[in-house]
Design an enzyme around this catalytic site. Sequence first.
Site, PDB file in Angstrom:
ATOM      1  N   LEU A   1       9.249   1.616   6.979  1.00  0.00           N
ATOM      2  CA  LEU A   1       8.375   1.134   8.054  1.00  0.00           C
ATOM      3  C   LEU A   1       9.184   0.543   9.212  1.00  0.00           C
ATOM      4  O   LEU A   1       8.696   0.475  10.337  1.00  0.00           O
ATOM      5  CB  LEU A   1       7.396   0.093   7.504  1.00  0.00           C
ATOM      6  CG  LEU A   1       6.417   0.629   6.442  1.00  0.00           C
ATOM      7  CD1 LEU A   1       5.594  -0.504   5.850  1.00  0.00           C
ATOM      8  CD2 LEU A   1       5.497   1.694   7.030  1.00  0.00           C
TER       9      LEU A   1
ATOM     10  N   ALA B   1      -0.282   7.832  -1.878  1.00  0.00           N
ATOM     11  CA  ALA B   1      -0.360   9.296  -1.888  1.00  0.00           C
ATOM     12  C   ALA B   1       0.915   9.870  -1.290  1.00  0.00           C
ATOM     13  O   ALA B   1       1.454   9.334  -0.327  1.00  0.00           O
ATOM     14  CB  ALA B   1      -1.566   9.745  -1.081  1.00  0.00           C
TER      15      ALA B   1
ATOM     16  N   LYS C   1      -1.365  15.530  -7.636  1.00  0.00           N
ATOM     17  CA  LYS C   1      -2.089  15.729  -6.375  1.00  0.00           C
ATOM     18  C   LYS C   1      -1.861  17.158  -5.884  1.00  0.00           C
ATOM     19  O   LYS C   1      -0.715  17.567  -5.672  1.00  0.00           O
ATOM     20  CB  LYS C   1      -1.569  14.717  -5.335  1.00  0.00           C
ATOM     21  CG  LYS C   1      -2.153  14.904  -3.950  1.00  0.00           C
ATOM     22  CD  LYS C   1      -1.608  13.888  -2.950  1.00  0.00           C
ATOM     23  CE  LYS C   1      -2.081  14.210  -1.551  1.00  0.00           C
ATOM     24  NZ  LYS C   1      -1.411  13.410  -0.519  1.00  0.00           N
TER      25      LYS C   1
ATOM     26  N   VAL D   1       0.862  -1.186   0.000  1.00  0.00           N
ATOM     27  CA  VAL D   1       0.000   0.000   0.000  1.00  0.00           C
ATOM     28  C   VAL D   1       0.902   1.241   0.000  1.00  0.00           C
ATOM     29  O   VAL D   1       2.112   1.111   0.083  1.00  0.00           O
ATOM     30  CB  VAL D   1      -0.935   0.052   1.236  1.00  0.00           C
ATOM     31  CG1 VAL D   1      -2.185  -0.748   1.023  1.00  0.00           C
ATOM     32  CG2 VAL D   1      -0.217  -0.380   2.493  1.00  0.00           C
TER      33      VAL D   1
HETATM   34  C1  LIG Z   1      -2.526   1.114   5.515  1.00  0.00           C
HETATM   35  C2  LIG Z   1      -1.328   1.824   5.005  1.00  0.00           C
HETATM   36  C3  LIG Z   1      -1.487   2.873   4.104  1.00  0.00           C
HETATM   37  C4  LIG Z   1      -0.371   3.594   3.660  1.00  0.00           C
HETATM   38  N1  LIG Z   1      -0.551   4.660   2.825  1.00  0.00           N
HETATM   39  C5  LIG Z   1       0.519   5.447   2.525  1.00  0.00           C
HETATM   40  C6  LIG Z   1       0.374   6.609   1.717  1.00  0.00           C
HETATM   41  O1  LIG Z   1      -0.704   6.911   1.203  1.00  0.00           O
HETATM   42  N2  LIG Z   1       1.459   7.370   1.511  1.00  0.00           N
HETATM   43  C7  LIG Z   1       2.686   7.074   2.037  1.00  0.00           C
HETATM   44  O2  LIG Z   1       3.633   7.837   1.869  1.00  0.00           O
HETATM   45  N3  LIG Z   1       2.856   5.923   2.723  1.00  0.00           N
HETATM   46  C8  LIG Z   1       1.814   5.121   2.990  1.00  0.00           C
HETATM   47  N4  LIG Z   1       2.011   3.978   3.715  1.00  0.00           N
HETATM   48  C9  LIG Z   1       3.368   3.559   4.052  1.00  0.00           C
HETATM   49  C10 LIG Z   1       4.060   2.946   2.827  1.00  0.00           C
HETATM   50  O3  LIG Z   1       3.321   1.840   2.377  1.00  0.00           O
HETATM   51  C11 LIG Z   1       5.479   2.507   3.182  1.00  0.00           C
HETATM   52  O4  LIG Z   1       6.158   3.574   3.784  1.00  0.00           O
HETATM   53  C12 LIG Z   1       6.238   2.123   1.950  1.00  0.00           C
HETATM   54  O5  LIG Z   1       5.540   1.167   1.205  1.00  0.00           O
HETATM   55  C13 LIG Z   1       7.609   1.565   2.305  1.00  0.00           C
HETATM   56  O6  LIG Z   1       7.511   0.361   2.974  1.00  0.00           O
HETATM   57  P1  LIG Z   1       8.865  -0.395   3.356  1.00  0.00           P
HETATM   58  O7  LIG Z   1       9.700  -0.534   2.127  1.00  0.00           O
HETATM   59  O8  LIG Z   1       9.497   0.265   4.522  1.00  0.00           O
HETATM   60  O9  LIG Z   1       8.368  -1.831   3.840  1.00  0.00           O
HETATM   61  P2  LIG Z   1       7.792  -3.055   2.986  1.00  0.00           P
HETATM   62  O10 LIG Z   1       6.959  -2.615   1.854  1.00  0.00           O
HETATM   63  O11 LIG Z   1       7.183  -3.977   3.987  1.00  0.00           O
HETATM   64  O12 LIG Z   1       9.091  -3.735   2.352  1.00  0.00           O
HETATM   65  C14 LIG Z   1       9.956  -4.525   3.120  1.00  0.00           C
HETATM   66  C15 LIG Z   1      10.965  -5.194   2.200  1.00  0.00           C
HETATM   67  O13 LIG Z   1      11.882  -5.940   2.975  1.00  0.00           O
HETATM   68  C16 LIG Z   1      11.967  -7.244   2.432  1.00  0.00           C
HETATM   69  N5  LIG Z   1      12.232  -8.175   3.519  1.00  0.00           N
HETATM   70  C17 LIG Z   1      11.655  -8.217   4.738  1.00  0.00           C
HETATM   71  N6  LIG Z   1      12.150  -9.244   5.458  1.00  0.00           N
HETATM   72  C18 LIG Z   1      13.074  -9.844   4.671  1.00  0.00           C
HETATM   73  C19 LIG Z   1      13.917 -10.964   4.837  1.00  0.00           C
HETATM   74  N7  LIG Z   1      13.912 -11.711   5.946  1.00  0.00           N
HETATM   75  N8  LIG Z   1      14.737 -11.311   3.828  1.00  0.00           N
HETATM   76  C20 LIG Z   1      14.752 -10.582   2.656  1.00  0.00           C
HETATM   77  N9  LIG Z   1      13.967  -9.512   2.447  1.00  0.00           N
HETATM   78  C21 LIG Z   1      13.139  -9.160   3.440  1.00  0.00           C
HETATM   79  C22 LIG Z   1      10.622  -7.509   1.781  1.00  0.00           C
HETATM   80  O14 LIG Z   1      10.721  -8.502   0.791  1.00  0.00           O
HETATM   81  C23 LIG Z   1      10.326  -6.129   1.193  1.00  0.00           C
HETATM   82  O15 LIG Z   1      10.966  -5.989  -0.055  1.00  0.00           O
HETATM   83  C24 LIG Z   1       0.914   3.224   4.121  1.00  0.00           C
HETATM   84  C25 LIG Z   1       1.071   2.136   4.982  1.00  0.00           C
HETATM   85  C26 LIG Z   1      -0.033   1.445   5.432  1.00  0.00           C
HETATM   86  C27 LIG Z   1       0.168   0.298   6.376  1.00  0.00           C
END
Ligand SMILES: Cc1cc2nc3c(=O)[nH]c(=O)nc-3n(C[C@H](O)[C@H](O)[C@H](O)COP(=O)(O)OP(=O)(O)OC[C@H]3O[C@@H](n4cnc5c(N)ncnc54)[C@H](O)[C@@H]3O)c2cc1C
Length: 489
Positions: A316, A33, A61, A30
């Site tokens: 996150l 925006a 936007k 997700v």
């Molecule tokens: C309900 C909801 C709505 C949101 N809406 C917005 C929005 O509108 N605007 C905004 O700016 N943000 C929004 N966010 C936040 C946004 O989704 C995240 O900030 C963004 O997607 C980045 O996520 P991330 O890369 O930190 O984590 P993730 O997307 O969880 O990626 C984690 C990565 O680590 C890898 N990984 C994890 N463990 C391992 C392992 N053991 N070995 C190898 N690889 C691993 C996974 O494969 C993945 O590639 C929202 C979040 C939520 C929960």
Amino acid sequence: MTAAALAYKFHRTKTSITLVESEQIGTVGVGEATLPHIRFFNQALGIDEVTFMRATNATFKLGIEFCDWGQIGDRYVHPFGDFGEPLQGVDFHHLWNQLRQLGLKTPLDEYSYPIVAAKSARFHHPDPDLSKIESTFGYAYQFDSSLYAKFLRTFAEKHGVTRIEGKIVEVDQNAETGHVETLRLESGQTIGGELFIDCSGFRGLLIEQSLKTGYQDWSEWLPCNRAVAVQSENVGTLLPYTRSTARTAGWQWRIPLQHRTGNGHVYCSHFISDDEARSQLLDGIEGALTTDPKQLYFMTGRRNQFWKKNVVAIGLSAGFLEPLESTSIHFIQEGITALLELFPDTAFATSDQEEYNERMGLNFERVRDFLLLHYVATERDDSEMWRHFRNLTLPESLQSKIEAWMHRGLVPSYEFSVFLPPSWIAVFMGQRKLPLAGDPRMGRIPLDDIRQYAENLHSSIRNSVDRAPDHLTFIQGTGSSSKTVPESL
Ligand SMILES: Cc1cc2nc3c(=O)[nH]c(=O)nc-3n(C[C@H](O)[C@H](O)[C@H](O)COP(=O)(O)OP(=O)(O)OC[C@H]3O[C@@H](n4cnc5c(N)ncnc54)[C@H](O)[C@@H]3O)c2cc1C
């Protein structure tokens, strides 16, 4: 984003960057925006807007429309731009409030160029001539974040990043220093490194599971802890803004992309069941559903330390505040910027870590206060959740900000905060928190001058927006439509 930015900055140096991702685990899936700052991230990496928009199905936007927040039936927009312009040093919201007390019926929103353009579904780039009304706004994008990640992966690989597909199953730390030394994958492969960036999502694989940094739980102030998300077909005009509608136990988002609409309901499980939350969401969707609803769980808050030893948590893994003002991707960008400024050598000076942690901590706290303002600057008391917020003890930093506003419409600026005074003014005014007094300097401006000024501003915004192209036509006209993507992209 992190791998792409580091690769771009360190391209053709001796730095070697490895990105480990696991398709088996996947991403949170997700996040659509954004805030205007993302444009500067793309620009800093030399990414062309049209190519980026086609690849991610992006729309423009101009702000966020908030429905039912002050009272059921209310609507206002938090724009990426100002309300009017100061007259003789007095900010426009003071002038408007004085006219309102004297009977003016025109809402404040109609004195903001980006709001009028957004509501008319029109868009163009800001005029570079700063004397023009058409220059008085910024803009962000609404896009498919999985496609953005894919796009940046290709970009990063082109700039020298080695991507490894695999699941990390073990993290080895130095017995003496506790620094992370190697990651072991399920395949048996090991990956060594000097600096590790933990982008592993909520689980915080390195920062929490290995380094036990600890998490500050902010549910006391932001109790929403779940979301259900679903995609639907586009219906009607393609709007250049995100919508957030307050509900009985949370709020619902609507984010229009070129090819679909993202929808979700963020809610607090103490006040509503998952089934009820899902049915509230599905009842409020206009187009046919194109995916099954996806359930997400989270706890608002932040890590005690974002940078510890040789691990920096970005994304996150660093913390999460509900997406009410689209701030998570922005936190990633802030983390990358601070890391590049404070980039360490292998001594990993404590002072660099402290500076990084201080800056990121302030960023999180400032956003927390701004989000909480939406829940407490309201007259709603029609459900358990809204009554909960009535009796809440606020963080001191927010309490003093509200007092300064109520006293005389002042918004003191925070350091290290993404939201500037116009954003706070939008929420205060939009949610019926009108200041008790105005800027005392207003008394020396003749009332007729204020009236004339407001009238001129209103008509010049209206006339100019009427000449602007509509949002979809603009996307198509600039070649940013994903329907024009060549096979090779
Ligand atoms: C309900 C909801 C709505 C949101 N809406 C917005 C929005 O509108 N605007 C905004 O700016 N943000 C929004 N966010 C936040 C946004 O989704 C995240 O900030 C963004 O997607 C980045 O996520 P991330 O890369 O930190 O984590 P993730 O997307 O969880 O990626 C984690 C990565 O680590 C890898 N990984 C994890 N463990 C391992 C392992 N053991 N070995 C190898 N690889 C691993 C996974 O494969 C993945 O590639 C929202 C979040 C939520 C929960």
